[in-house]
Structures are given as C-alpha cells and as structure tokens.
Scaffold this motif. Sequence first.
Motif, PDB file in Angstrom:
ATOM      1  N   ILE A   1       0.843  -1.199   0.000  1.00 21.22           N
ATOM      2  CA  ILE A   1       0.000   0.000   0.000  1.00 21.22           C
ATOM      3  C   ILE A   1       0.877   1.247   0.000  1.00 21.22           C
ATOM      4  O   ILE A   1       2.049   1.191   0.363  1.00 21.22           O
ATOM      5  CB  ILE A   1      -0.956   0.044   1.212  1.00 21.22           C
ATOM      6  N   VAL A   2       0.283   2.361  -0.400  1.00 21.54           N
ATOM      7  CA  VAL A   2       0.978   3.645  -0.350  1.00 21.54           C
ATOM      8  C   VAL A   2       0.765   4.227   1.041  1.00 21.54           C
ATOM      9  O   VAL A   2      -0.358   4.506   1.442  1.00 21.54           O
ATOM     10  CB  VAL A   2       0.438   4.612  -1.429  1.00 21.54           C
TER      11      VAL A   2
ATOM     12  N   THR B   1      -2.798   5.984   5.615  1.00 20.26           N
ATOM     13  CA  THR B   1      -2.777   5.711   4.190  1.00 20.26           C
ATOM     14  C   THR B   1      -4.118   6.079   3.571  1.00 20.26           C
ATOM     15  O   THR B   1      -5.167   5.856   4.175  1.00 20.26           O
ATOM     16  CB  THR B   1      -2.455   4.228   3.894  1.00 20.26           C
ATOM     17  N   GLU B   2      -4.077   6.605   2.388  1.00 19.88           N
ATOM     18  CA  GLU B   2      -5.299   6.897   1.644  1.00 19.88           C
ATOM     19  C   GLU B   2      -5.909   5.620   1.088  1.00 19.88           C
ATOM     20  O   GLU B   2      -7.097   5.587   0.767  1.00 19.88           O
ATOM     21  CB  GLU B   2      -5.002   7.891   0.507  1.00 19.88           C
TER      22      GLU B   2
ATOM     23  N   LEU C   1     -12.376   2.002   3.446  1.00 19.22           N
ATOM     24  CA  LEU C   1     -12.550   0.708   4.107  1.00 19.22           C
ATOM     25  C   LEU C   1     -12.935   0.907   5.566  1.00 19.22           C
ATOM     26  O   LEU C   1     -12.532   1.891   6.195  1.00 19.22           O
ATOM     27  CB  LEU C   1     -11.248  -0.093   4.065  1.00 19.22           C
ATOM     28  N   SER C   2     -13.686  -0.044   6.097  1.00 16.87           N
ATOM     29  CA  SER C   2     -13.951  -0.032   7.534  1.00 16.87           C
ATOM     30  C   SER C   2     -12.663  -0.425   8.258  1.00 16.87           C
ATOM     31  O   SER C   2     -11.731  -0.958   7.638  1.00 16.87           O
ATOM     32  CB  SER C   2     -15.059  -1.023   7.877  1.00 16.87           C
TER      33      SER C   2
ATOM     34  N   PHE D   1      -5.136   3.227  13.092  1.00 16.86           N
ATOM     35  CA  PHE D   1      -5.247   3.943  11.818  1.00 16.86           C
ATOM     36  C   PHE D   1      -5.354   5.421  12.145  1.00 16.86           C
ATOM     37  O   PHE D   1      -6.275   5.845  12.854  1.00 16.86           O
ATOM     38  CB  PHE D   1      -6.453   3.449  11.027  1.00 16.86           C
ATOM     39  N   ILE D   2      -4.393   6.199  11.662  1.00 21.39           N
ATOM     40  CA  ILE D   2      -4.354   7.631  11.992  1.00 21.39           C
ATOM     41  C   ILE D   2      -4.607   8.477  10.764  1.00 21.39           C
ATOM     42  O   ILE D   2      -4.588   8.016   9.667  1.00 21.39           O
ATOM     43  CB  ILE D   2      -3.013   8.023  12.634  1.00 21.39           C
TER      44      ILE D   2
END
Length: 86
Positions: free
Chosen positions: A18-19, A51-52, A57-58, A85-86
């Motif tokens: 992932i980015v 991450t974008e 997504l949940s 998740f920030i």
Amino acid sequence: MDINQLINVIKKKIENNIVVTELQIEDKSFLHKKHQSFNPKKFHIKIKIKTEDFKNLSKIEATRKIYSFLQYELKNYIHSLEILFI
C-alpha cells in the motif's frame, strides 16, 4: 528473528502493498513479559499507519488487509498485533 529484523520485514511488507503516508512500528513486548504464556521469540507489535488506500474501508477491512500482508510473521513471530489507523 530479532525485533529489529521483524520491524524491517513488517515495514517492507506494508510499504510494498500500500501507499503509506505515515508508518510507525513499535515493540511493546514488555507488556507481556509477566504473562504465563510469554515466549521471548514472539513479539507484541504496535503499528500506527496513515494511508489513503484504506480511506473507503472499515477498520475491520483495513485490519484484515494488514493481517493478509503479515500472515507468516503473525504465525511465527508476533504474539500480539495492535493497529492504529491515523
């Protein structure tokens, strides 16, 4: 595998899939040292990730994605995985 190697592997696997805008990985194994099932070869890892890619997504779906990247490490080297998740 020692903790530094594990952190590097986790970082590479996440960044290859992932980015990532921001990624912090911490060893929190000291939280489990007094537990009866403590294994010094397995670690408690805390991941803070931004991450974008997970924007739509949940938290459960995003967590599943992270787990899918780290299947081998979870089975062999990780006792506990904390994801923020920030």
